[in-house]
Design an enzyme around this catalytic site. Sequence first.
Site, PDB file in Angstrom:
ATOM      1  N   HIS A  79     -12.587 -53.126 -42.356  1.00 28.15           N
ATOM      2  CA  HIS A  79     -12.424 -51.933 -42.550  1.00 28.15           C
ATOM      3  C   HIS A  79     -12.004 -51.136 -41.332  1.00 28.15           C
ATOM      4  N   ASP A 108      19.251 -40.600 -33.123  1.00 26.80           N
ATOM      5  CA  ASP A 108      18.367 -41.483 -33.601  1.00 26.80           C
ATOM      6  C   ASP A 108      17.301 -41.973 -32.575  1.00 26.80           C
ATOM      7  N   TRP A 144     -15.402 -54.355 -35.505  1.00 28.38           N
ATOM      8  CA  TRP A 144     -14.029 -54.122 -34.878  1.00 28.38           C
ATOM      9  C   TRP A 144     -13.943 -54.204 -33.484  1.00 28.38           C
ATOM     10  N   SER A 172       3.836 -55.095 -31.363  1.00 33.78           N
ATOM     11  CA  SER A 172       4.708 -53.824 -31.809  1.00 33.78           C
ATOM     12  C   SER A 172       4.267 -52.549 -31.291  1.00 33.78           C
ATOM     13  N   SER A 173       3.149 -52.308 -31.048  1.00 35.15           N
ATOM     14  CA  SER A 173       2.885 -51.173 -30.326  1.00 35.15           C
ATOM     15  C   SER A 173       3.690 -50.802 -29.167  1.00 35.15           C
ATOM     16  N   HIS A 256     -11.530 -46.919 -25.520  1.00 34.99           N
ATOM     17  CA  HIS A 256     -11.452 -45.536 -25.507  1.00 34.99           C
ATOM     18  C   HIS A 256     -10.400 -44.904 -25.328  1.00 34.99           C
ATOM     19  N   GLU A 258      -7.651 -45.825 -26.616  1.00 42.22           N
ATOM     20  CA  GLU A 258      -7.466 -46.064 -28.168  1.00 42.22           C
ATOM     21  C   GLU A 258      -7.661 -44.739 -29.064  1.00 42.22           C
ATOM     22  N   TYR A 260      -8.170 -41.837 -28.309  1.00 46.33           N
ATOM     23  CA  TYR A 260      -7.454 -40.735 -27.883  1.00 46.33           C
ATOM     24  C   TYR A 260      -5.939 -40.977 -28.410  1.00 46.33           C
ATOM     25  N   SER A 271      -0.546 -28.233 -33.514  1.00 43.99           N
ATOM     26  CA  SER A 271       0.081 -27.138 -32.692  1.00 43.99           C
ATOM     27  C   SER A 271       1.377 -26.733 -33.246  1.00 43.99           C
ATOM     28  N   HIS A 305     -18.980 -45.180 -21.675  1.00 45.72           N
ATOM     29  CA  HIS A 305     -19.848 -44.481 -22.599  1.00 45.72           C
ATOM     30  C   HIS A 305     -20.294 -45.275 -23.528  1.00 45.72           C
ATOM     31  N   HIS A 306     -19.396 -46.027 -23.858  1.00 44.88           N
ATOM     32  CA  HIS A 306     -19.867 -47.159 -25.117  1.00 44.88           C
ATOM     33  C   HIS A 306     -20.759 -47.922 -24.933  1.00 44.88           C
ATOM     34  N   THR A 331     -10.401 -30.481 -24.000  1.00 45.73           N
ATOM     35  CA  THR A 331     -10.385 -30.265 -25.514  1.00 45.73           C
ATOM     36  C   THR A 331     -10.933 -28.980 -25.851  1.00 45.73           C
ATOM     37  N   LYS A 334      -7.741 -26.846 -25.803  1.00 44.12           N
ATOM     38  CA  LYS A 334      -7.182 -26.789 -27.214  1.00 44.12           C
ATOM     39  C   LYS A 334      -7.596 -26.020 -28.038  1.00 44.12           C
ATOM     40  N   ARG A 453     -26.383 -49.038 -37.211  1.00 41.96           N
ATOM     41  CA  ARG A 453     -24.981 -49.288 -38.149  1.00 41.96           C
ATOM     42  C   ARG A 453     -24.855 -50.702 -38.408  1.00 41.96           C
TER      43      ARG A 453
HETATM   44  C1  HEA Z   1      -9.716 -44.989 -38.241  1.00 46.15           C
HETATM   45  C2  HEA Z   1     -10.061 -44.448 -39.252  1.00 46.15           C
HETATM   46  C3  HEA Z   1     -11.022 -44.517 -40.184  1.00 46.15           C
HETATM   47  C4  HEA Z   1     -10.951 -43.870 -41.405  1.00 46.15           C
HETATM   48  C5  HEA Z   1     -10.044 -43.253 -42.124  1.00 46.15           C
HETATM   49  C6  HEA Z   1     -12.190 -44.354 -42.221  1.00 46.15           C
HETATM   50  C7  HEA Z   1     -12.489 -43.933 -43.572  1.00 46.15           C
HETATM   51  C8  HEA Z   1     -13.906 -44.262 -43.982  1.00 46.15           C
HETATM   52  N1  HEA Z   1     -15.007 -45.132 -43.507  1.00 46.15           N
HETATM   53 FE1  HEA Z   1     -15.151 -45.668 -41.802  1.00 46.15          FE
HETATM   54  N2  HEA Z   1     -15.154 -46.843 -39.978  1.00 46.15           N
HETATM   55  C9  HEA Z   1     -14.207 -46.796 -39.068  1.00 46.15           C
HETATM   56  C10 HEA Z   1     -12.912 -45.968 -39.331  1.00 46.15           C
HETATM   57  C11 HEA Z   1     -12.546 -45.286 -40.250  1.00 46.15           C
HETATM   58  N3  HEA Z   1     -13.051 -45.185 -41.236  1.00 46.15           N
HETATM   59  C12 HEA Z   1     -14.407 -47.589 -37.929  1.00 46.15           C
HETATM   60  C13 HEA Z   1     -13.571 -47.842 -36.767  1.00 46.15           C
HETATM   61  C14 HEA Z   1     -15.791 -48.034 -38.304  1.00 46.15           C
HETATM   62  C15 HEA Z   1     -16.457 -49.095 -37.311  1.00 46.15           C
HETATM   63  C16 HEA Z   1     -16.549 -50.522 -37.871  1.00 46.15           C
HETATM   64  C17 HEA Z   1     -17.342 -51.201 -37.373  1.00 46.15           C
HETATM   65  O1  HEA Z   1     -18.532 -51.154 -37.391  1.00 46.15           O
HETATM   66  O2  HEA Z   1     -16.888 -52.484 -36.694  1.00 46.15           O
HETATM   67  C18 HEA Z   1     -15.905 -47.594 -39.382  1.00 46.15           C
HETATM   68  C19 HEA Z   1     -17.206 -47.990 -40.191  1.00 46.15           C
HETATM   69  C20 HEA Z   1     -17.675 -47.261 -41.391  1.00 46.15           C
HETATM   70  C21 HEA Z   1     -19.110 -47.437 -41.905  1.00 46.15           C
HETATM   71  C22 HEA Z   1     -20.107 -48.027 -41.349  1.00 46.15           C
HETATM   72  C23 HEA Z   1     -20.245 -49.607 -41.750  1.00 46.15           C
HETATM   73  C24 HEA Z   1     -21.281 -50.098 -41.035  1.00 46.15           C
HETATM   74  O3  HEA Z   1     -21.829 -49.868 -40.038  1.00 46.15           O
HETATM   75  O4  HEA Z   1     -21.840 -51.179 -41.580  1.00 46.15           O
HETATM   76  C25 HEA Z   1     -18.932 -46.740 -43.158  1.00 46.15           C
HETATM   77  C26 HEA Z   1     -20.114 -46.431 -44.026  1.00 46.15           C
HETATM   78  O5  HEA Z   1     -20.084 -45.656 -44.735  1.00 46.15           O
HETATM   79  C27 HEA Z   1     -17.647 -46.266 -43.463  1.00 46.15           C
HETATM   80  C28 HEA Z   1     -16.988 -45.282 -44.385  1.00 46.15           C
HETATM   81  C29 HEA Z   1     -15.911 -44.850 -44.525  1.00 46.15           C
HETATM   82  C30 HEA Z   1     -15.553 -43.974 -45.574  1.00 46.15           C
HETATM   83  C31 HEA Z   1     -16.227 -43.955 -46.803  1.00 46.15           C
HETATM   84  C32 HEA Z   1     -13.960 -43.864 -45.665  1.00 46.15           C
HETATM   85  C33 HEA Z   1     -13.228 -42.883 -46.262  1.00 46.15           C
HETATM   86  O6  HEA Z   1     -12.713 -41.895 -45.765  1.00 46.15           O
HETATM   87  C34 HEA Z   1     -12.108 -43.898 -47.053  1.00 46.15           C
HETATM   88  C35 HEA Z   1     -11.302 -43.078 -47.902  1.00 46.15           C
HETATM   89  C36 HEA Z   1     -10.322 -43.997 -48.560  1.00 46.15           C
HETATM   90  C37 HEA Z   1     -10.185 -44.565 -49.612  1.00 46.15           C
HETATM   91  C38 HEA Z   1     -11.555 -44.524 -50.498  1.00 46.15           C
HETATM   92  C39 HEA Z   1      -9.014 -45.330 -50.151  1.00 46.15           C
HETATM   93  C40 HEA Z   1      -8.251 -44.536 -51.164  1.00 46.15           C
HETATM   94  C41 HEA Z   1      -8.435 -44.654 -52.713  1.00 46.15           C
HETATM   95  C42 HEA Z   1      -8.099 -45.858 -53.387  1.00 46.15           C
HETATM   96  C43 HEA Z   1      -7.355 -47.122 -52.872  1.00 46.15           C
HETATM   97  C44 HEA Z   1      -8.250 -46.075 -54.727  1.00 46.15           C
HETATM   98  C45 HEA Z   1      -9.804 -46.696 -55.359  1.00 46.15           C
HETATM   99  C46 HEA Z   1     -10.681 -45.732 -55.098  1.00 46.15           C
HETATM  100  C47 HEA Z   1     -12.026 -45.720 -56.034  1.00 46.15           C
HETATM  101  C48 HEA Z   1     -11.998 -46.857 -56.830  1.00 46.15           C
HETATM  102  C49 HEA Z   1     -13.022 -44.529 -55.696  1.00 46.15           C
HETATM  103  N4  HEA Z   1     -16.792 -46.660 -42.410  1.00 46.15           N
HETATM  104  C1  HEA Z   2     -10.313 -39.669 -32.693  1.00 45.22           C
HETATM  105  C2  HEA Z   2     -11.152 -40.532 -32.022  1.00 45.22           C
HETATM  106  C3  HEA Z   2     -12.162 -39.992 -31.250  1.00 45.22           C
HETATM  107  C4  HEA Z   2     -12.347 -38.720 -30.466  1.00 45.22           C
HETATM  108  C5  HEA Z   2     -11.489 -37.743 -30.070  1.00 45.22           C
HETATM  109  C6  HEA Z   2     -13.562 -38.755 -29.747  1.00 45.22           C
HETATM  110  C7  HEA Z   2     -14.087 -37.839 -29.076  1.00 45.22           C
HETATM  111  C8  HEA Z   2     -15.070 -37.901 -27.974  1.00 45.22           C
HETATM  112  N1  HEA Z   2     -16.132 -38.925 -28.229  1.00 45.22           N
HETATM  113 FE1  HEA Z   2     -16.189 -40.385 -29.560  1.00 45.22          FE
HETATM  114  N2  HEA Z   2     -15.863 -42.110 -30.324  1.00 45.22           N
HETATM  115  C9  HEA Z   2     -15.066 -42.518 -31.341  1.00 45.22           C
HETATM  116  C10 HEA Z   2     -13.792 -41.791 -31.599  1.00 45.22           C
HETATM  117  C11 HEA Z   2     -13.487 -40.672 -30.855  1.00 45.22           C
HETATM  118  N3  HEA Z   2     -14.239 -40.069 -30.139  1.00 45.22           N
HETATM  119  C12 HEA Z   2     -15.336 -43.957 -32.026  1.00 45.22           C
HETATM  120  C13 HEA Z   2     -14.326 -44.610 -32.929  1.00 45.22           C
HETATM  121  C14 HEA Z   2     -16.199 -44.480 -31.530  1.00 45.22           C
HETATM  122  C15 HEA Z   2     -17.185 -45.504 -31.858  1.00 45.22           C
HETATM  123  C16 HEA Z   2     -16.725 -46.829 -31.487  1.00 45.22           C
HETATM  124  C17 HEA Z   2     -17.466 -47.730 -31.973  1.00 45.22           C
HETATM  125  O1  HEA Z   2     -18.489 -48.158 -31.460  1.00 45.22           O
HETATM  126  O2  HEA Z   2     -17.268 -48.606 -33.015  1.00 45.22           O
HETATM  127  C18 HEA Z   2     -16.945 -43.302 -30.510  1.00 45.22           C
HETATM  128  C19 HEA Z   2     -17.919 -43.210 -29.824  1.00 45.22           C
HETATM  129  C20 HEA Z   2     -18.465 -42.547 -28.801  1.00 45.22           C
HETATM  130  C21 HEA Z   2     -19.395 -42.682 -28.052  1.00 45.22           C
HETATM  131  C22 HEA Z   2     -20.428 -44.037 -27.926  1.00 45.22           C
HETATM  132  C23 HEA Z   2     -21.469 -43.703 -28.496  1.00 45.22           C
HETATM  133  C24 HEA Z   2     -22.287 -45.100 -28.884  1.00 45.22           C
HETATM  134  O3  HEA Z   2     -21.914 -45.954 -29.185  1.00 45.22           O
HETATM  135  O4  HEA Z   2     -23.249 -45.087 -28.059  1.00 45.22           O
HETATM  136  C25 HEA Z   2     -19.576 -41.566 -27.036  1.00 45.22           C
HETATM  137  C26 HEA Z   2     -20.620 -41.323 -26.061  1.00 45.22           C
HETATM  138  O5  HEA Z   2     -20.280 -40.700 -25.134  1.00 45.22           O
HETATM  139  C27 HEA Z   2     -18.469 -40.919 -27.404  1.00 45.22           C
HETATM  140  C28 HEA Z   2     -18.134 -39.519 -26.858  1.00 45.22           C
HETATM  141  C29 HEA Z   2     -17.114 -38.588 -27.315  1.00 45.22           C
HETATM  142  C30 HEA Z   2     -16.572 -37.429 -26.343  1.00 45.22           C
HETATM  143  C31 HEA Z   2     -17.529 -36.734 -25.372  1.00 45.22           C
HETATM  144  C32 HEA Z   2     -15.640 -36.896 -26.882  1.00 45.22           C
HETATM  145  C33 HEA Z   2     -14.958 -35.888 -26.762  1.00 45.22           C
HETATM  146  O6  HEA Z   2     -13.470 -35.972 -26.464  1.00 45.22           O
HETATM  147  C34 HEA Z   2     -14.787 -34.789 -27.480  1.00 45.22           C
HETATM  148  C35 HEA Z   2     -14.548 -33.311 -26.959  1.00 45.22           C
HETATM  149  C36 HEA Z   2     -14.680 -32.074 -28.061  1.00 45.22           C
HETATM  150  C37 HEA Z   2     -15.375 -31.056 -28.071  1.00 45.22           C
HETATM  151  C38 HEA Z   2     -16.506 -31.252 -27.117  1.00 45.22           C
HETATM  152  C39 HEA Z   2     -15.116 -30.180 -29.109  1.00 45.22           C
HETATM  153  C40 HEA Z   2     -14.391 -29.051 -29.022  1.00 45.22           C
HETATM  154  C41 HEA Z   2     -14.561 -28.395 -27.480  1.00 45.22           C
HETATM  155  C42 HEA Z   2     -15.183 -26.978 -27.426  1.00 45.22           C
HETATM  156  C43 HEA Z   2     -15.139 -26.182 -28.475  1.00 45.22           C
HETATM  157  C44 HEA Z   2     -15.319 -26.445 -26.075  1.00 45.22           C
HETATM  158  C45 HEA Z   2     -16.852 -26.261 -25.507  1.00 45.22           C
HETATM  159  C46 HEA Z   2     -17.788 -27.224 -25.765  1.00 45.22           C
HETATM  160  C47 HEA Z   2     -18.704 -27.341 -24.873  1.00 45.22           C
HETATM  161  C48 HEA Z   2     -18.719 -27.080 -23.595  1.00 45.22           C
HETATM  162  C49 HEA Z   2     -19.928 -28.162 -25.626  1.00 45.22           C
HETATM  163  N4  HEA Z   2     -17.516 -41.399 -28.683  1.00 45.22           N
HETATM  164 CU   LIG Z   3     -15.151 -43.398 -26.077  1.00 44.05          CU
END
Ligand code: HEA
Ligand code: HEA
Ligand SMILES: [Cu+2]
Lengths: 534, 376, 305
Positions: A79, A108, A144, A172-173, A256, A258, A260, A271, A305-306, A331, A334, A453
Amino acid sequence: MSEAISAVDHDDHSHGPAKGLTRWLFTTNHKDIGTLYLWFSFLMLLIGGVLALVVRAELFQPGLQFVSPDFFNQMTTNHGLIMVFGAIMPAFVGLANWLIPMQVGAPDMALPRMNNLSFWILPFAFAMLISTLFSEAGGPNFGWTFYAPLSTTYAPDSVTFFILAVHMMGASSIMGSINIIATILNMRAPGMTLMKMPMFVWTWLITAYLLLAVMPVLAGLVTMMLFDIHFGTSFFNAAGGGDPVLFQHIFWFFGHPEVYIMILPAFGIVSHIIPAFARKRLFGYDSMVYAVASIAFLSFIVWAHHMFTVGMPLAGQLFFMYTTMLIAVPTGVKVFNWVSTMWRGSMTFETPMLFSIAFVVLFTIGGFSGLMLAITPADYQYHDTYFVVAHFHYVLVPGALFSIMAAVYFWFPKWTGKMYSERLGKLHFWFSFVGVNITFFPQHFSGLAGMPRRIPDYALQFADFNMVSSIGAFIFGFSQILFLFVLIHGIRNGKPAAARAWEGARGLEWTLPSPAPYHSFTHPPKVTDDEAHA
Amino acid sequence: MKQSIKYISVILGLIMAGYGFADELNMPVGVTEISRQVYGLHMTIFWVCVVIGAMVFGVMFWSIISHRRSLGYKAASFHESTTLELAWTIIPTILLVIMAVPATQVLIAMYDTGGEDMTVEVRGYQWKWQYKYLDDDYNQTFSFFSTLSTPKDQIENRSVKGEHYLLEVDNHLRIPANRKVRFLITSEDVIHSWWVPDFAIKRDAVPGMLNELWTIVPETGFYRGQCTELCGKDHGFMPVVVEVMEEAAFDTWYAQEVVAAAVREEAMSKTFTSEELMAEGKQVYTTFCASCHLENGQGIPPAFPSLVGTEMMTGPRDEHLRLVFDGVPGSAMQAFGKQLDAVQLASVVHYERHSWGNKAGDITQPRDVINLNSGQ
Amino acid sequence: MANAAEDSSVYYVPDSGWYPIALAVGLIIMMMGLGSYLNAMSAGESNSLTQSAIGFGIVAVVLYCWFGKVIAENQQGLVNSTVKQSYVWGMGWFIFSEVMFFAAFFGALYYVRVLAVPWLGGEGAKSMTGDYLWPDFEAVWPVINNPSAAVFPGPEESMVAPNISNWLSYLPFWNTVILLSSSVTVHWAHSAIKAQNRRKIITWLGITVLLGIIFLGLQVEEYVIAYNQMGLTLGSGIYGSTFFLLTGFHGFHVTLGTVILFVQFIRSIKGHFSANDCFGFEAASWYWHFVDVVWVGLFIVVYVL
Ligand code: HEA
Ligand code: HEA
Ligand SMILES: [Cu+2]
Ligand code: CUA
């Protein structure tokens, strides 16, 4: 030879697409390739989503109901992988393909053949990855983030195919980003200076640099894994002088930036849409550009931070805590600018705008929880619980995914020449908005209450939250079927769209007819102040 | 737009309600000095976010409501302001700096591992914990394994789930109250993570590397946590249970365990009957082997081989013993020689050779295990 | 009618074609084959590289056709200066991505040398690791005795540079000399193109290719010595791991660079390059300089320091 000559003959750029399947297989056209990317990513969203639904179904109640623990891990892992590499990233590349040439006034992409290659590698790579789920010993089951040694010494055989698939996605990327950079730097119409470029172009330029910098690092990482698995090296094995934590450092140096990569283009999209429906220019264009650049820069120095719980020395913990907290500043810039753009605008609320407003609110909530995670001592409590899952789904689903949906609705008329049904679009929005919050909001609570999790079964005190969350997931899932329906309905029955489909929309793409001609700009257009940096 | 306001207020209301009324919705305050400080940090940053969020969303929804075209509102034309940009860069920065100060202090306190009263090694295995009590020179005095004790029936929904479903173990860690306990954390196979929410301590157990943690718990009682790093199939099934005991009670228990360890040492030279071995073996098998090879020995091929009627079960006994002792490097089959003592090893091998229809017809004694290693 | 050949403001958009999809098909065949091969190899089962070779064959043929076509288009004058500029950006940023690929390996080397190995040896911030878990392990680089000698028997010797006075008999030193000179010769070839001296172009390019081949030959020699005389293998712990991955992937890039230069050599014989139109050559030479710079870094951190 004959092909090359025919290319000369046809070079008036007015010819349409070829017919039949070969159009899609052989195409060098940025719109065709953009379309391929977008449909592919939608398919991946459905597959990745179904895997998430398996996860949610299993977690509906405590106890093991539908799947075995190992299969559950495969679901979680795939997933994450499919959503990140298959749904979100290709969707943004598809949007880049469609929009960047039009927005900078080019015919293009800069390197059209390579563009086709970038796309066609993907379906094969994912087919290989997904097919391992059906193999005897099962697909990838190590998350993942595939931490060693679970993904090396203790991994199923399919890890080899996983590694090779990652290599292909990386190739590809990288080709995709090179193409985008070359297009943006080299093919802007005269007068389109850098500081006049549309925000989407800017965000993608910076995203492309992030990709170029980190995808090769990921490739290096999986290569080391491959050698640890098959050739006896000991990068991630302390017995030979390596360190499993080294894996995590390299992974998150990629990982990380990634995340962003998955949000900067979303910033660009929003925007465009907010000014269009506020009928007011984007507030603080310059600082928006600088903010994106700062976020990108900071993203390279926050990776650990992860890894607050791996046992880094104190100085490291502090450094990564401070830098991570800093990201909130650009952020925030923005967010404040978007709000100022809306302030004293003349707003209407069509579907793209609804998605964008939801984006601003829910992404910010996700950002706030990110900031909480950045506080190292508190992260000891949040880490690897559902609080983290809630955080990243808030930034990824109503963040990245909503922005993609907003973009699809916004540029739909330009792509197809038709208007989608506004009523259906709004219906889709409200279902998605409600569904996403029901799914992911309770996860904050289960996380704080201590639910880890990646577990298939949980203690009884988490039961209520999980049940709510699972119900939300199915609502959200069904609303994506509605999305598909809205799109097809629009393509078939939509009313014809004007060139400038939205009265407030600005930018070169809106000067082209709808649907846009097969080759965007045969001759470089004149860039007027009015159409610059929308 | 009234609808979305409604939703936002529902969400915010939920948060408030959550924090106001039900502890269950929030991070546990915990029982240690550190955990209370962590809770404080958590609440501070949370309220900072809430206030900023309320301001940002407030302004946004104000303009959504009142600057609508349907109200005939005409768009203004301003689109930049350096003053504003500076303000909303500088003010958040200051806020963050203020936030960073207490966070730094707590973190520094957490890293102060010295001056301990006692040391326990915590070692992660797929899928159990081993606790080794160490003396002042870091030599082991006694050790034991801690494995999930929730019955399969409950997990597979065949019987009612108990109060501590999935959070209960056969042997739990015991530590004294009010003493500084230092934990040395490591792992035997993959990365695990050892977490007790009420103490606000969590640290990864990394194979081949050592991490340190400490805690002083003023209150006696049972505290429960879980492994929080994905460690394979049964990651969800390796809880952490700690009992904090009165100091005197702990000292008594500790002394008893030291004696018991000596008694077990003596048993190594004893000769057991087949029945004794079968009984002990069954227990060892259930705790250590059944998660992969299953209770009935059938395993889950191809990942986990069956032990029924295979060559190994009737072939030379020493080879069988050797395999269990050394494991199979690079597979999930661990080197149990490091985990089990001679009595346990002998009895589990004996048990395997005479269960599920296996009839090797020999007997395995602890001294065979000892000879196996001294003989070479 | 806008035509790229006549109007320089018009960008040449190539017609659709089968190369990309064929390349993708070749690639997946190669990868699937490689994956099965590796898994069978590690399981000790019979294995074969045939499928991979077929895939590789397809990739090679397609690349040949593809580049051939790009060259042909250029000769037909379809490629105007804007398109060429795109190629320049493309190659430039591709090399940047290659730099980042090596950065991962250099980063790994840095981490183990500066952090992990000292910790395992009982030094630094996590000294308890070494004191408690690996009491017998001593942190010295290169690591000859691994923390667990039973699992990872260490090498007998390392490749580390001797005292500078003995460098004349030190093979990597000569490799450095060779690679550095080849950077110079390729530069001279470039000057020859600018001067339109066909004979010199061919000579200097030919010498560069030759130097590349000699370098590779010596590296093979070095590996043979490592495996046969020093007991230094991929399996001899972290020193062998980092040594072979860094030098090996560098060697792989030298091989690629040599092939690319060889193609340019053939093209120069055919007279493809002119003073202001020699991008194929320039791209190859940038790549070569890049490989060279990586080697210098490698020589310093892998061999000398
Ligand atoms: C990048 C984007 C992304 C998106 C879009 C989503 C979308 C969703 N994610 Fe997830 N998710 C991740 C990125 C994302 N996730 C990542 C990186 C992890 C961590 C993995 C890891 O731990 O290694 C994670 C992990 C994760 C967990 C934790 C699993 C665990 O720790 O064991 C869960 C649990 O609830 C979850 C739920 C969902 C759900 C319900 C949606 C929903 O938004 C999805 C909605 C979409 C659909 C449902 C498909 C459309 C519908 C159909 C095809 C028709 C069929 C539908 C029906 C029969 C109802 N996701
Ligand atoms: C689109 C993807 C995305 C984005 C944008 C961010 C944004 C941020 N993330 Fe997140 N992050 C993930 C995707 C993302 N993250 C994913 C996928 C994981 C889990 C990976 C895994 O383990 O599977 C993760 C996990 C993760 C962790 C690790 C947690 C853990 O495993 O213990 C941390 C820890 O610092 C973190 C921090 C942040 C911070 C500080 C930002 C900042 O960029 C956020 C900044 C934004 C705001 C703060 C809001 C707007 C700001 C204001 C309104 C201004 C004023 C506010 C203040 C001064 C308070 N993220
Ligand atoms: Cu990060
Ligand atoms: Cu042990 Cu998770």
